[in-house]
Design an enzyme around this catalytic site. Structure first.
Site, PDB file in Angstrom:
ATOM      1  N   HIS A  57       0.833  -1.211   0.000  1.00  0.00           N
ATOM      2  CA  HIS A  57       0.000   0.000   0.000  1.00  0.00           C
ATOM      3  C   HIS A  57       0.863   1.255   0.000  1.00  0.00           C
ATOM      4  CE1 HIS A  57      -3.194  -2.745   0.813  1.00  0.00           C
ATOM      5  NE2 HIS A  57      -2.746  -3.054   2.009  1.00  0.00           N
ATOM      6  N   HIS A 219      -6.957  -4.330  -1.001  1.00  0.00           N
ATOM      7  CA  HIS A 219      -6.168  -5.554  -1.049  1.00  0.00           C
ATOM      8  C   HIS A 219      -6.428  -6.359  -2.304  1.00  0.00           C
ATOM      9  CE1 HIS A 219      -6.464  -4.561   3.218  1.00  0.00           C
ATOM     10  NE2 HIS A 219      -5.253  -5.035   3.294  1.00  0.00           N
TER      11      HIS A 219
END
Lengths: 333, 212
Positions: A57, A219
């Site tokens: 991320h 995700h």
């Protein structure tokens, strides 16, 4: 899979070593257990702020370690929450005696691992409080789900709460501000393409050339629905409307507007979306008083974007404007 | 039935091998309704557990299981680390200082493991999780033993119930974990956690069948 890596197993360690080499003035990296902490920490008497989550991320969270933001970040394996050992070691390393706030995104694995770490740290006599972010309006009914996911608000909250801790606020006060930002913020995201997790080696989901996924998390998990591809104006509308129709926004409000890229979308497209967002908000008599445009909470190389709005008041605006010096976010110093 | 500490070591080694063998399948199941890391995470965790086994080779069953659980928590991450880690730790706590146990003590340990999973994950049956495979297995084991079925046959019946429980997750709507974000779209997929639980149960049944 075409990626600039040595091996899927070593992605996180190699990236940590790279961060340590690139930013020795700002941060230090610990290995086994892995965490990134401020070069000048621990800071005596200051509430320490810790966040963490799966890798993939970037720049979140390691890129936000530094003055005025996080004291430490714990990176897990790609898209996998870190383990309690990492959070416990980081908590002990950054505690300056005033306690530690854990910033946790509402994903089942993150919540459970942080809970275990907090129990262990408290058993060792460290004052730990936690805030769980859950700003994703794409998750509609929390009675039948694990609850709304923590997404874009996490970045903005880390900045604002980091500033509050820097002013010398105590743990209770820092936690109050964290909960306030979470309560006043909402997000929604979309994907044009899937990402490829290095250890999986192939795209997490398949999207047709003329399809997009609305309501994705960070995700690579599929979203709520798949629809035909449309133009940026329509996509911005599809993201902004559910955000604006979920309280607390109303006519006359000031907001912090965050247009975030998921990793594979160029800035030119994010500005197209930002432009559409300004029109939508103007039409609802909502003023963008502060803004952030760029890729700050990503999903590897996924193409797509998310929009986050936080209703701002004087207290939050002052903390947002406070100086920050981290690898990924810096102003005022 | 006598279950020895050596059998527990063999069971853990067997789980590590079985998970490694099915690593891609578990990850594949997870990519359909989760985030594509279940097989890789468990494989990493059990490899670490196997590396730790020599340090507890001559220890009691409780110590072996607790060490396995703590190692899983420390290496797996995600949701399955705390869940399986807690399960093995609780089973270990229930069998502290024991070098040999009976089938009834195994039931006590399995109950403790399931209670740990339910407490940590705040889950109940019918939510499309590992609980849906494990709980019916324990029920079947208890029922078979209570009605006088010989232990080896009872464990075979329990394994069949775990397998059925795993398959029963296919039509379920997920309301826990990451799959819950898919809503109706989670229907039609077998839960990866229930599947890894089935493989662990399969190895347990095989280990018990082999005996000391």
């Amino acid at each position: 899979m075409k990626k600039l890596i040595n091996s899927p197993e070593n992605v996180v360690k190699d990236a940590l070593a790279g961060m340590a080499a690139a930013h020795p003035d700002l941060l230090r990296v610990s290995y086994d257990p892995d965490f990134i902490m401020r070069a000048d920490g621990p800071i005596k008497g200051k509430v320490a702020v810790l966040s963490g989550g799966g890798s993939g991320h970037e720049p979140m969270h390691g890129g936000f370690v530094g003055k005025g933001m996080l004291d430490a970040a714990c990176p897990g394996a790609v898209f996998t929450s870190p383990v309690p050992d990492q959070m416990l070691a980081a908590t002990k390393a950054i505690d300056g005696g005033a306690g530690v706030l854990h910033i946790v995104k509402n994903y089942t694995g993150d919540v459970m691992n942080f809970e275990m770490a907090a129990e262990m740290a408290q058993a060792e006599g460290i004052d730990v409080a936690a805030v769980v972010t859950n700003d994703d309006v794409a998750v509609q009914d929390s009675l039948y789900t694990a609850g709304r996911r923590g997404v874009g608000v996490t970045v903005l909250l880390e900045k604002i709460v980091g500033a509050a801790a820097e002013t010398g606020a105590n743990l209770e006060e820092v936690k109050r501000i964290a909960e306030k930002v979470n309560a006043l913020g909402r997000s929604m995201g979309m994907a044009l393409t899937s990402c490829t997790v290095p250890h999986a080696g192939k795209p997490t989901f398949e999207l047709g050339e003329n399809e997009m996924e609305i309501g994705i998390g960070i995700h690579g998990e599929p979203g709520r629905r798949r629809v035909p591809l449309q133009d940026a104006a329509s996509i911005t509308e599809m993201l902004a409307t559910p955000i604006l129709e979920d309280l607390p926004f109303k006519s006359g409000d000031n907001v912090l507007a965050f247009v975030n890229g998921m990793g594979g979308t160029p800035l030119i497209e994010l500005y197209v979306v930002y432009n559409e967002l300004t029109k939508i908000l103007k039409g609802r008599n909502i003023t963008i008083s502060r803004k952030l445009v760029g890729s700050y909470i990503t999903s590897l190389e996924m193409a797509g974007c998310s929009i986050t709005l936080v209703k701002m008041d004087d207290e939050l605006t002052k903390l947002w404007d406070a100086p920050v010096l981290t690898p990924a976010l810096r102003w005022g110093m | 039935m006598q279950i020895t500490a050596d059998m527990i070591i063999r069971y853990i080694e067997g789980v590590a091998a079985r998970i490694s063998q099915h690593r891609d399948e578990l990850t594949q199941l997870d990519s359909a309704i989760g985030d594509a890391d279940h097989g890789a995470n468990l494989d990493r965790g059990f490899a670490a557990v196997v590396a730790k086994l020599p340090t507890v080779a001559d220890k009691d069953i409780g110590t072996i299981l607790k060490t396995a659980g703590m190692t899983l928590v420390s290496t797996v991450g995600g949701a399955s680390g705390p869940l399986y880690g807690t399960a093995y730790m609780r089973a270990g706590m229930a069998l502290a200082d024991r070098y040999e146990i009976s089938e009834n003590e195994l039931v006590v340990a399995l109950d403790a493991a399931l209670e740990g999973i339910i407490a940590r994950g705040k889950a109940q049956r019918g939510e499309k999780t590992m609980v849906d495979a494990i709980a019916p297995g324990i029920d079947a084991l208890k029922a078979a033993l209570a009605s006088g079925v010989p232990p080896h046959e009872a464990t075979a019946q329990a394994l069949a119930a775990v397998e059925q429980g795993m398959k029963d997750t296919i039509p379920m709507l997920a309301t826990k974990g990451r799959a819950s974000y898919l809503g109706e779209r989670s229907i039609g997929h077998q839960d990866p956690g229930a599947t890894s639980a089935f493989y662990m149960s399969q190895v347990l049944a095989e280990t018990l069948a082999q005996g000391a």
